[in-house]
Design an enzyme around this catalytic site. Structure first.
Site, PDB file in Angstrom:
ATOM      1  N   ARG A 120       0.935  -1.204  -0.002  1.00  0.00           N
ATOM      2  CA  ARG A 120      -0.043   0.042   0.032  1.00  0.00           C
ATOM      3  C   ARG A 120       0.909   1.181   0.164  1.00  0.00           C
ATOM      4  O   ARG A 120       1.951   1.178   0.747  1.00  0.00           O
ATOM      5  CB  ARG A 120      -1.041  -0.001   1.276  1.00  0.00           C
ATOM      6  CG  ARG A 120      -2.137   1.026   1.101  1.00  0.00           C
ATOM      7  CD  ARG A 120      -3.235   0.830   2.041  1.00  0.00           C
ATOM      8  NE  ARG A 120      -3.954  -0.293   2.070  1.00  0.00           N
ATOM      9  CZ  ARG A 120      -5.070  -0.667   2.888  1.00  0.00           C
ATOM     10  NH1 ARG A 120      -5.385   0.286   4.004  1.00  0.00           N
ATOM     11  NH2 ARG A 120      -5.897  -1.452   2.861  1.00  0.00           N
ATOM     12  N   SER A 134      -8.455   0.355   0.325  1.00  0.00           N
ATOM     13  CA  SER A 134      -9.710   0.521   1.325  1.00  0.00           C
ATOM     14  C   SER A 134     -10.252   2.012   1.751  1.00  0.00           C
ATOM     15  O   SER A 134     -10.476   2.728   0.825  1.00  0.00           O
ATOM     16  CB  SER A 134      -9.335  -0.385   2.581  1.00  0.00           C
ATOM     17  OG  SER A 134     -10.255  -0.467   3.467  1.00  0.00           O
ATOM     18  N   ASP A 158     -14.198   0.280   0.203  1.00  0.00           N
ATOM     19  CA  ASP A 158     -13.882  -1.036  -0.489  1.00  0.00           C
ATOM     20  C   ASP A 158     -15.092  -1.914  -0.196  1.00  0.00           C
ATOM     21  O   ASP A 158     -14.821  -3.096  -0.239  1.00  0.00           O
ATOM     22  CB  ASP A 158     -12.523  -1.603  -0.692  1.00  0.00           C
ATOM     23  CG  ASP A 158     -12.131  -1.798   0.609  1.00  0.00           C
ATOM     24  OD1 ASP A 158     -12.615  -1.166   1.514  1.00  0.00           O
ATOM     25  OD2 ASP A 158     -11.191  -2.874   0.889  1.00  0.00           O
ATOM     26  N   ASP A 179     -15.221  -3.378   2.960  1.00  0.00           N
ATOM     27  CA  ASP A 179     -14.977  -4.554   3.682  1.00  0.00           C
ATOM     28  C   ASP A 179     -15.097  -4.082   5.166  1.00  0.00           C
ATOM     29  O   ASP A 179     -14.949  -5.045   5.944  1.00  0.00           O
ATOM     30  CB  ASP A 179     -13.748  -5.163   3.512  1.00  0.00           C
ATOM     31  CG  ASP A 179     -12.211  -3.764   3.714  1.00  0.00           C
ATOM     32  OD1 ASP A 179     -12.792  -2.869   4.070  1.00  0.00           O
ATOM     33  OD2 ASP A 179     -11.283  -4.380   3.974  1.00  0.00           O
ATOM     34  N   ARG A 180     -15.659  -2.918   5.415  1.00  0.00           N
ATOM     35  CA  ARG A 180     -15.643  -2.414   7.090  1.00  0.00           C
ATOM     36  C   ARG A 180     -16.870  -1.870   7.077  1.00  0.00           C
ATOM     37  O   ARG A 180     -17.375  -1.140   6.137  1.00  0.00           O
ATOM     38  CB  ARG A 180     -14.723  -1.836   7.508  1.00  0.00           C
ATOM     39  CG  ARG A 180     -13.243  -2.399   7.400  1.00  0.00           C
ATOM     40  CD  ARG A 180     -12.153  -1.530   7.914  1.00  0.00           C
ATOM     41  NE  ARG A 180     -12.204  -0.258   7.579  1.00  0.00           N
ATOM     42  CZ  ARG A 180     -11.614   0.626   8.385  1.00  0.00           C
ATOM     43  NH1 ARG A 180     -11.085   0.434   9.626  1.00  0.00           N
ATOM     44  NH2 ARG A 180     -11.832   1.744   8.358  1.00  0.00           N
ATOM     45  N   GLU A 237     -11.920  -7.279  14.016  1.00  0.00           N
ATOM     46  CA  GLU A 237     -10.888  -6.546  14.479  1.00  0.00           C
ATOM     47  C   GLU A 237     -11.455  -5.109  15.015  1.00  0.00           C
ATOM     48  O   GLU A 237     -12.455  -4.766  14.425  1.00  0.00           O
ATOM     49  CB  GLU A 237      -9.598  -6.371  13.588  1.00  0.00           C
ATOM     50  CG  GLU A 237     -10.247  -5.582  12.082  1.00  0.00           C
ATOM     51  CD  GLU A 237      -9.044  -5.654  11.427  1.00  0.00           C
ATOM     52  OE1 GLU A 237      -7.903  -5.997  11.745  1.00  0.00           O
ATOM     53  OE2 GLU A 237      -9.098  -5.374  10.231  1.00  0.00           O
TER      54      GLU A 237
END
Length: 622
Positions: free
Chosen positions: A73, A175, A334, A336-337, A434
């Site tokens: 990244r 992200s 993205d 994913d969270r 997380e």
């Protein structure tokens, strides 16, 4: 005439051997200008050369990216340490070399490539273009490539790797990072992100084949090669079908009076969350019109990270008030969270932290398991997981309910690979998380997933609504039953790696060499675990149970008052993060005292261990 002369001069300058006085830099400049076929990034390097900007050239060309907690990244732009066409080609060549070594059936099973909606005009760099180049490198080597024909949520790539039995996959995404960044996230055949030693071996392979191969720049292959397949429809259908495994109240969902607002933060999430709601029997959530469609500039938010709370959720909260919707769901760019906010009786919004949402998800997933499992199902076969910097609330629930709880190193890659082990041994994993709002309900995907988390959160809220209970009220019930877990997570920005190193080295040699601190201000320390060095004072052999992680700094302090605090560096951003939590037993219900004690301890931690003014750390702006 003069104009031509200047053109010739520039041309000579750029094609002569480079004499900057630094042989390493001269070599790197020569390589870049020979290998880079993107006119915009090539021009960036040429301009720096023309203007004698040797320091910046050195910064850009004399180091390479390394794998952090989420793959590669970096900033988009020219240079070997940035994300651009050339570094993505190099990375994919290294991947090819490593995968060819690991899998004899690589050319039968193929490789998955997905991408988000990031882009930078000044570098002609977009996630879609980088995905095409990734595919081109592999197609040129006769590897079948499953390249999604449009942007997808990050979890679709690990899901597709497993479903299509590919050897690996890459998602081009950064992200929730700032708009200037992009990334290259690698998944192994298991569907979990790569962990050591794969990351180090891939880096070695990248360094062995830095010169682009014939065909590596040929992105036309994406349109012409018979080996390119588009998995979009098939994977979307299978993913939505699998979602049904974690839907327990479809009929109730279809009748709920609750209204939901969803923001996709200018990213990929809108269409996929709409579909997921349909699968669960809900009416579609109300989208935030200004944030519904992809926008690589993230123009309506100061940073595209829903974790930042109310300040970045402004548009969705105002829309929810107007629409009379009590729950706001925010997926990051993205998808994913997930962030969740709920309107309270007093007219204020409660934005839940990742740890609070995990308490709710943990309660919910276990409650649904209990009500839907056969009588002879063994609770001892059930697992939940969390990273070590996350709340210990699941541990408290597990102790009381009889299932297993496990901790991993920070980063979902560790959770994903541990879940894979557990499943192979016949265990059932209900939930993992997380604290940075990454959740996994069920095990269809082995990475955090904001799409499934959003619809599970909606179902939980709709179910509680039938009993006139809000999410906030249910959270208090969970804490009353299993013990209050009050946590605070924040960070400081630090752009100087040597300062970060000296902060942690000082903690390892506090009052005298090789001695950790015994107190933090007035707070006595009971145990210390240093995952960077592998030390843990609580273990009989003084060795950390979690694997040693030499490349990142992380020290955890357990205090005599029951507080656990961790200081660590971020694997994706220039941050020193701190995490602190008061874990109380169920009978200790004086929350004001617990909160005050936590506040004082955090102040002591910052003042004594981080010393922000002395070290020039930048406080997180709220």
């Amino acid at each position: 005439m003069a104009e031509n002369a200047e053109g010739d001069l520039n041309s000579n300058l750029l094609h002569a051997p480079y004499h900057t006085g630094d042989p390493q830099l001269d070599t790197a400049i020569g390589q870049w200008l020979r290998w880079d076929k993107n006119p915009k990034t090539k021009e960036q390097i040429e301009n720096l050369l023309r203007n004698g900007m040797n320091k910046e050239l050195r910064d850009r060309l004399c180091c390479r990216m390394t794998f952090g907690t989420a793959g590669l990244r970096s900033t988009m732009g020219a240079g070997f340490c940035y994300i651009n066409d050339l570094t993505v080609i190099q990375s994919t060549q290294g991947m090819y070399k490593y995968l060819e070594r690991c899998f004899s059936d690589f050319k039968q099973r193929g490789f998955v490539v997905g991408y988000d909606t990031r882009g930078q005009v000044t570098s002609s760099c977009s996630s879609q273009r980088l995905a095409k180049l990734t595919a081109a490198v592999l197609l040129a080597k006769d590897v079948p490539v499953y390249l999604f024909s449009r942007y997808v949520p990050t979890p679709f790539v690990p899901y597709a790797v497993q479903e299509l039995k590919a050897v690996a996959g890459v998602m081009i995404t950064a992200s929730h990072n700032r708009k200037e960044d992009n990334g290259y996230k690698v998944y192994w055949e298991t569907g979990a992100q790569i962990t050591s030693p794969h990351d180090k071996e891939i880096l070695k392979c990248i360094e062995e084949c830095v010169e682009p191969w014939n065909g590596s720049w040929n992105d036309n292959l994406v349109d012409t090669s018979p080996l390119k397949r588009d998995p979009l429809q098939d994977i979307c259908r299978r993913y939505m079908e699998d979602l049904k495994k974690i839907c327990f109240h479809r009929e109730l969902n279809s009748k709920t009076t609750l209204k939901f607002v969803h923001t996709s933060f200018h990213g990929v999430g809108h269409d996929y969350v709409q579909l997921a709601f349909q699968v669960f029997g809900f009416k579609p959530p109300i989208p935030v019109p200004e944030q519904k469609d992809p926008d690589p500039d993230f123009s309506t938010v100061k940073c595209p990270n829903p974790e930042e709370g109310e300040s970045v959720l402004e548009l969705s909260l105002r829309l929810a008030e107007k629409e009379n919707a009590r729950i706001v769901l925010a997926t990051d760019p993205d998808a994913d969270r997930l962030a969740v906010a709920e309107l309270q009786e007093n007219g204020h919004w409660k934005v839940f932290t990742g740890n609070e949402l995990a308490a709710l998800f943990g309660w919910w997933m276990f409650d649904c398991w209990k009500k839907n499992t056969s009588r002879n199902a063994d609770v001892k076969n059930v697992y939940m997981l969390a990273t070590t910097v996350s709340s210990k609330i699941l541990k408290a629930i597990a102790l009381k309910e009889g299932f297993h709880f496990e901790e991993t190193l920070p980063g979902f890659k560790w959770i994903g690979s541990r879940i894979k082990d557990l499943l192979e041994n016949g265990k059932e994993v209900l939930f993992a998380f997380e604290e940075s709002i990454g959740f996994l309900c069920g095990t269809s995907v082995l990475d955090k997933d904001g799409v499934s988390a959003a619809v599970v959160a909606a179902e939980m809220a709709a179910y509680l609504e039938t009993m006139n209970i809000t999410l906030k009220q249910q959270l208090i019930k969970v804490y009353e039953k299993y013990g209050y877990h009050i946590s605070k997570t924040s960070y400081f920005l630090c752009y100087d790696p040597s300062t970060i190193k000296s902060i942690f080295e000082r903690l390892r040699n506090f009052d005298s060499p090789k001695e950790y601190p015994k107190f933090c201000g007035t707070f006595a320390i009971l145990h210390i675990r240093d995952v960077t060095t592998g030390y843990d004072s609580s273990q009989p052999n003084k060795k950390s149970v979690l694997p040693v992680s030499k490349n990142s700094q992380m020290i955890t302090f357990t205090f005599q008052n029951g507080c656990v605090a961790t200081l660590r560096t971020s694997g994706t951003e220039p941050k020193i993060k701190y995490y602190a939590e008061m874990c109380a037993s169920p009978e200790q219900s004086d929350t004001a005292f617990l909160e005050e004690e936590l506040k004082k301890l955090i102040e002591a931690l910052i003042e004594n261990f981080l010393e922000p003014s002395k070290n020039g750390l930048i406080w997180r702006s709220v």
